[in-house]
Design an enzyme around this catalytic site. Structure first.
Site, PDB file in Angstrom:
ATOM      1  N   HIS A   1       0.835  -1.218   0.000  1.00 14.63           N
ATOM      2  CA  HIS A   1       0.000   0.000   0.000  1.00 14.63           C
ATOM      3  C   HIS A   1       0.869   1.268   0.000  1.00 14.63           C
ATOM      4  O   HIS A   1       0.517   2.262   0.640  1.00 14.63           O
ATOM      5  CB  HIS A   1      -0.940   0.031   1.207  1.00 14.63           C
TER       6      HIS A   1
ATOM      7  N   ASN B   1     -10.229  -2.880   2.598  1.00 15.29           N
ATOM      8  CA  ASN B   1      -9.959  -2.849   1.165  1.00 15.29           C
ATOM      9  C   ASN B   1     -11.258  -2.633   0.404  1.00 15.29           C
ATOM     10  O   ASN B   1     -12.338  -2.590   1.004  1.00 15.29           O
ATOM     11  CB  ASN B   1      -9.359  -4.191   0.718  1.00 15.29           C
TER      12      ASN B   1
HETATM   13 FE1  HDD Z   1      -2.477  -4.766   5.595  1.00 18.28          FE
HETATM   14  C1  HDD Z   1      -1.025  -1.740   5.174  1.00 18.28           C
HETATM   15  C2  HDD Z   1      -5.434  -3.522   4.370  1.00 18.28           C
HETATM   16  C3  HDD Z   1      -3.864  -7.914   5.743  1.00 18.28           C
HETATM   17  C4  HDD Z   1       0.282  -5.899   7.116  1.00 18.28           C
HETATM   18  N1  HDD Z   1      -3.097  -2.995   4.887  1.00 18.28           N
HETATM   19  C5  HDD Z   1      -2.347  -1.850   4.821  1.00 18.28           C
HETATM   20  C6  HDD Z   1      -3.136  -0.778   4.312  1.00 18.28           C
HETATM   21  C7  HDD Z   1      -4.386  -1.280   4.076  1.00 18.28           C
HETATM   22  C8  HDD Z   1      -4.360  -2.673   4.442  1.00 18.28           C
HETATM   23  C9  HDD Z   1      -5.577  -0.529   3.525  1.00 18.28           C
HETATM   24  C10 HDD Z   1      -2.656   0.633   4.061  1.00 18.28           C
HETATM   25  C11 HDD Z   1      -2.894   1.520   5.241  1.00 18.28           C
HETATM   26  C12 HDD Z   1      -2.450   2.925   4.915  1.00 18.28           C
HETATM   27  O1  HDD Z   1      -3.083   3.539   4.035  1.00 18.28           O
HETATM   28  O2  HDD Z   1      -1.495   3.371   5.529  1.00 18.28           O
HETATM   29  N2  HDD Z   1      -4.251  -5.567   5.081  1.00 18.28           N
HETATM   30  C13 HDD Z   1      -5.366  -4.873   4.689  1.00 18.28           C
HETATM   31  C14 HDD Z   1      -6.503  -5.768   4.650  1.00 18.28           C
HETATM   32  C15 HDD Z   1      -6.051  -6.998   5.018  1.00 18.28           C
HETATM   33  C16 HDD Z   1      -4.642  -6.867   5.306  1.00 18.28           C
HETATM   34  C17 HDD Z   1      -7.907  -5.357   4.265  1.00 18.28           C
HETATM   35  C18 HDD Z   1      -6.802  -8.284   5.169  1.00 18.28           C
HETATM   36  C19 HDD Z   1      -8.047  -8.341   5.465  1.00 18.28           C
HETATM   37  N3  HDD Z   1      -1.884  -6.568   6.262  1.00 18.28           N
HETATM   38  C20 HDD Z   1      -2.608  -7.738   6.275  1.00 18.28           C
HETATM   39  C21 HDD Z   1      -1.868  -8.775   6.957  1.00 18.28           C
HETATM   40  C22 HDD Z   1      -0.701  -8.203   7.363  1.00 18.28           C
HETATM   41  C23 HDD Z   1      -0.725  -6.825   6.916  1.00 18.28           C
HETATM   42  C24 HDD Z   1      -2.362 -10.192   7.161  1.00 18.28           C
HETATM   43  C25 HDD Z   1       0.454  -8.787   8.121  1.00 18.28           C
HETATM   44  C26 HDD Z   1       0.401  -9.833   8.879  1.00 18.28           C
HETATM   45  N4  HDD Z   1      -0.658  -3.978   5.978  1.00 18.28           N
HETATM   46  C27 HDD Z   1       0.310  -4.628   6.667  1.00 18.28           C
HETATM   47  C28 HDD Z   1       1.515  -3.757   6.959  1.00 18.28           C
HETATM   48  C29 HDD Z   1       1.071  -2.382   6.376  1.00 18.28           C
HETATM   49  C30 HDD Z   1      -0.284  -2.709   5.769  1.00 18.28           C
HETATM   50  C31 HDD Z   1       2.808  -4.301   6.520  1.00 18.28           C
HETATM   51  C32 HDD Z   1       2.011  -1.641   5.454  1.00 18.28           C
HETATM   52  C33 HDD Z   1       1.971  -0.210   5.895  1.00 18.28           C
HETATM   53  C34 HDD Z   1       1.225  -0.222   7.112  1.00 18.28           C
HETATM   54  O3  HDD Z   1       0.855  -1.487   7.424  1.00 18.28           O
HETATM   55  O4  HDD Z   1       0.942   0.728   7.806  1.00 18.28           O
HETATM   56  O5  HDD Z   1       1.734  -3.693   8.313  1.00 18.28           O
END
Ligand code: HDD
Length: 688
Positions: free
Chosen positions: A72, A144
């Protein structure tokens, strides 16, 4: 005042401080009187190490970037307000849901796979993350635009992300799943199948961030004042309806405008056209959950709206663009762990893993455990605790009370904050039955069905949507290079979804139909649901959309004025395009300035086009690729084309054939412009 101390050699036109213009200083407040020249020993001599003005400026510049988000990375943000419109106090005690309550919000939309500098319109899932600054602390609903996810357990997330992002050795492709490693992995992971159906549909090609749904994805819980819990799924329903582009259009948008979505969101808010979504909830209890053929804790499953209708409980309005992209959109840190009393987690193993990941990633991106103090992240309600110090600490707590319990107050000292009588712990105590058992690395049998809902999704689409899905699979799998085993393995999985789909994909790839993959659990047929189709939910409206109006010298001034008026009357933007940006000389002798030059403003930027040309101009433009392409693409992208009588030569050259979507410039055009003409498509391109 103008600086004239160094005439003709830098600095001669630079404004100096005085009146309302503030003094330029270093970060430590020392005034800077020359921001053009470094400090040298002699006019042509070496630059001096003591030049702290130069050193500080370059030093700070060198460190302007922070690590981009691992996923993202490319996003666009906006401020807004959420207003609760229904009384759900029987379900949740959260202040944010109190009827009439208005809560400040910040929203960040994103693509998933591409880097921060990638394009806005790849085929990709869109992030829809909302931070509610509630009276009882921040609530982050990090969702999402698709209601399900690729995997069931967070332990697979790094594999998913590694597989989909650019390949490890060659660092391409950027922002796309159409490559070896993604499909290698996905074809080995049948649990991805349902999400793949969504990803291969036009849901991943939104026309505008304002025209897509959002979903909290997981099952959460609502908890009322009495401590009773209900299961809940969150939905965002766009007021403008759902609208997607088609693949050829999305591809061409990447060339036409890398910032298509970002610009669209910014301009809409800037012009007072505030995007809105209704927040809906699907609420159900343990009995309902236990009666379903799927597990409500499995994030690869949705709950059909026909089984549990979506109840609208509030409205989100985005009404202010960020003042600064970095300070706000880049530094905003969403944490699924941010939930106020009245909302709670379920045992969804994907959600549970997320609860660790986000906090951790913010430390890596923002460099300090104090990222909650950055203005965009700080709660709007007071916050106080005994956490202290750390890098970039900006708060200055007074006194000795950095531990609890303490009895400092007995001696007249500040004792610091104490536990709330009503807070999260109270809510947590009664949120459903405990699951207990042996310590195991295991997945429940109720997670084993990977295909029934994929089938439900496919069979809920109309024929055009099904063709788009089949064609996307063909396109994506056609980009798999050396790994010959991958496309048949994927098609083998698809045979569990729908035989016809599998056959179409195999035929499109030119491969034999492989044997059906063995399913961990045999799929069942579920009743198709209209809510899953884009086409069945599109709004026949021009509101919030844009129409390209092509003019040239000789365009009839009256015709132009009336079509622009009709478009604007339908609450859409009329964007005038001419061969020269200076404009065109109209039939009445006036000059109409253009909003865009034809060569740089192709029709994929618009929802429909009006061709307002004299016969002479049409004949002349029929010889120009940009004009022919403008009309040809509008036709090919299934858009309405309203044309003046004079425009016919250009329409003929562009291969436009008469149909419902090809009209004159009257009322029927504005009506047609609110639609897409999917029936046209089979005549124009071979879909799988
Ligand atoms: Fe995630 C970012 C949505 C599963 C780990 N995720 C991130 C963002 C969104 C989502 C919208 C961007 C937030 C922003 O605008 O700063 N992610 C989801 C959805 C998931 C999902 C809807 C499943 C239902 N994500 C998911 C899992 C993991 C992560 C299973 C890790 C175990 N996601 C992350 C992250 C991020 C992220 C690596 C990258 C930047 C942040 O978190 O802030 O931690």
């Amino acid at each position: 005042m103008t600086d004239t101390r160094n005439p003709g050699n830098g600095g001669e036109t630079h404004q100096q401080a005085g009146g309302d213009t503030p003094v330029l200083t270093t970060n430590h407040g020392v005034p800077i009187s020359d921001n053009q020249n470094s400090l040298k020993s002699g006019a042509r001599g070496p630059t001096l190490l003591e030049d702290f003005v130069l050193r500080e400026k370059i030093f700070h510049f060198d460190h302007e970037r922070i690590p981009e988000r691992i996923v993202h990375a490319r996003g666009s943000g906006a401020h807004g307000v959420f207003e609760a419109t229904a009384d759900i106090s029987d379900l949740s005690k959260a202040a944010v849901f109190k009827k009439g309550e208005k809560t400040e919000t910040f929203v960040r939309f994103s693509t998933v796979a591409g880097g921060a500098g990638s394009v806005d319109t790849p085929r990709d899932v869109r992030g829809f993350a909302v931070k509610f600054y509630t009276k009882e602390g921040n609530w982050d609903l990090v969702g999402n635009n698709i209601p399900v996810f690729f995997i069931q357990d967070a332990i697979k997330f790094p594999d998913l992300v590694h597989a989909v992002k650019m390949e490890a050795d060659r660092a391409y492709p950027q922002a796309g799943s159409a490559h070896d490693t993604f499909w290698d992995w996905a074809s080995l992971m049948p649990e991805t199948t349902h999400m793949l159906m969504w990803a291969m549909s036009d849901r991943t090609l939104p026309r505008s961030l304002r025209m897509m749904e959002g979903f909290g994805v997981h099952t959460f819980k609502l908890v009322n004042e009495a401590g009773q819990a209900s299961f809940v799924k969150f939905h965002w329903k766009p007021r403008l309806g759902i609208q997607s582009t088609i693949w050829d259009e999305a591809l061409k948008l990447q060339a036409a405008d890398n910032d298509y979505h970002r610009r669209d969101l910014w301009e809409a808010i800037d012009s007072g056209d505030f995007p809105q979504w209704d927040l809906g909830i699907q609420v159900f209890d343990e009995d309902f959950a236990n009666a379903q053929p799927y597990d409500v804790l499995d994030a690869t499953k949705l709950i059909p709206e026909d089984d549990v209708p979506v109840r609208i409980i509030g409205t989100l309005t985005l009404n202010r663009n960020p003042d600064n992209f970095f300070a706000e959109t880049e530094q905003v840190a969403f944490l699924p762990t941010n939930i106020p009393p009245g909302i709670d987690f379920s045992n969804d193993p994907l959600l549970q893993g997320r609860l660790f990941s986000y906090m951790d990633t913010q430390k890596s991106r923002l460099g300090t455990t104090n990222f909650h103090q950055i203005p965009i992240n700080a709660p709007r309600c007071p916050f106080a605790n005994m956490q202290r110090d750390g890098m970039m600490q900006t708060m200055v707590p007074k006194g000795r009370a950095n531990y609890e319990p303490n009895s400092l107050a007995e001696h007249g000292e500040e004792g610091g904050p104490r536990e709330a009588p009503r807070g999260f712990a109270t809510a947590n105590a009664a949120t459903g039955p405990d699951e207990q058992g042996d310590k195991l690395r295991i997945r429940a049998d109720t997670f084993a069905d990977h295909y029934s809902q994929a089938r439900l999704f496919y069979r809920s689409q109309d024929a055009h949507e099904q063709a788009h899905i089949a064609s996307s699979f063909v396109f994506e799998l056609s980009k798999v290079g050396v790994l010959d085993q991958v496309p048949p393995r994927m098609v083998a999985n698809l045979r569990n979804v729908d035989e016809d789909l599998a056959k179409r994909v195999a035929a499109g790839l030119g491969i034999d139909l492989p044997a059906k993959a063995k399913a961990a659990k045999a799929p069942v047929d579920m009743a198709p649901s209209d809510a899953l189709s884009i086409h069945k939910n599109m709004k026949p409206t021009l509101e919030g959309r844009a129409v390209g109006v092509l003019i040239a010298d000789g365009t009839d001034a009256g015709e132009l004025a009336s079509v622009v008026k009709a478009i604007e009357g339908a609450k859409a933007k009329a964007v005038v395009i001419a061969p020269k940006v200076g404009g065109a000389k109209l039939s009445d002798g006036s000059v109409r300035k253009a909003d865009g030059q034809l060569a740089g403003t192709p029709s994929q930027l618009f929802d429909a086009v009006a061709i307002v040309l004299s016969a002479d101009a049409a004949a002349m433009l029929a010889k120009q690729g940009a004009a022919v392409g403008f009309v040809m693409d509008a036709f090919g992208h299934l858009k309405a084309i309203g044309a003046s009588d004079g425009a016919q030569a250009l329409l003929d050259k562009a291969g436009v054939e008469p149909d419902e979507g090809v009209t004159g410039l009257g009322k029927d055009f504005v009506k047609a412009a609110a639609r897409r003409f999917y029936d046209r498509e089979p005549k124009l391109r071979d879909l799988a």
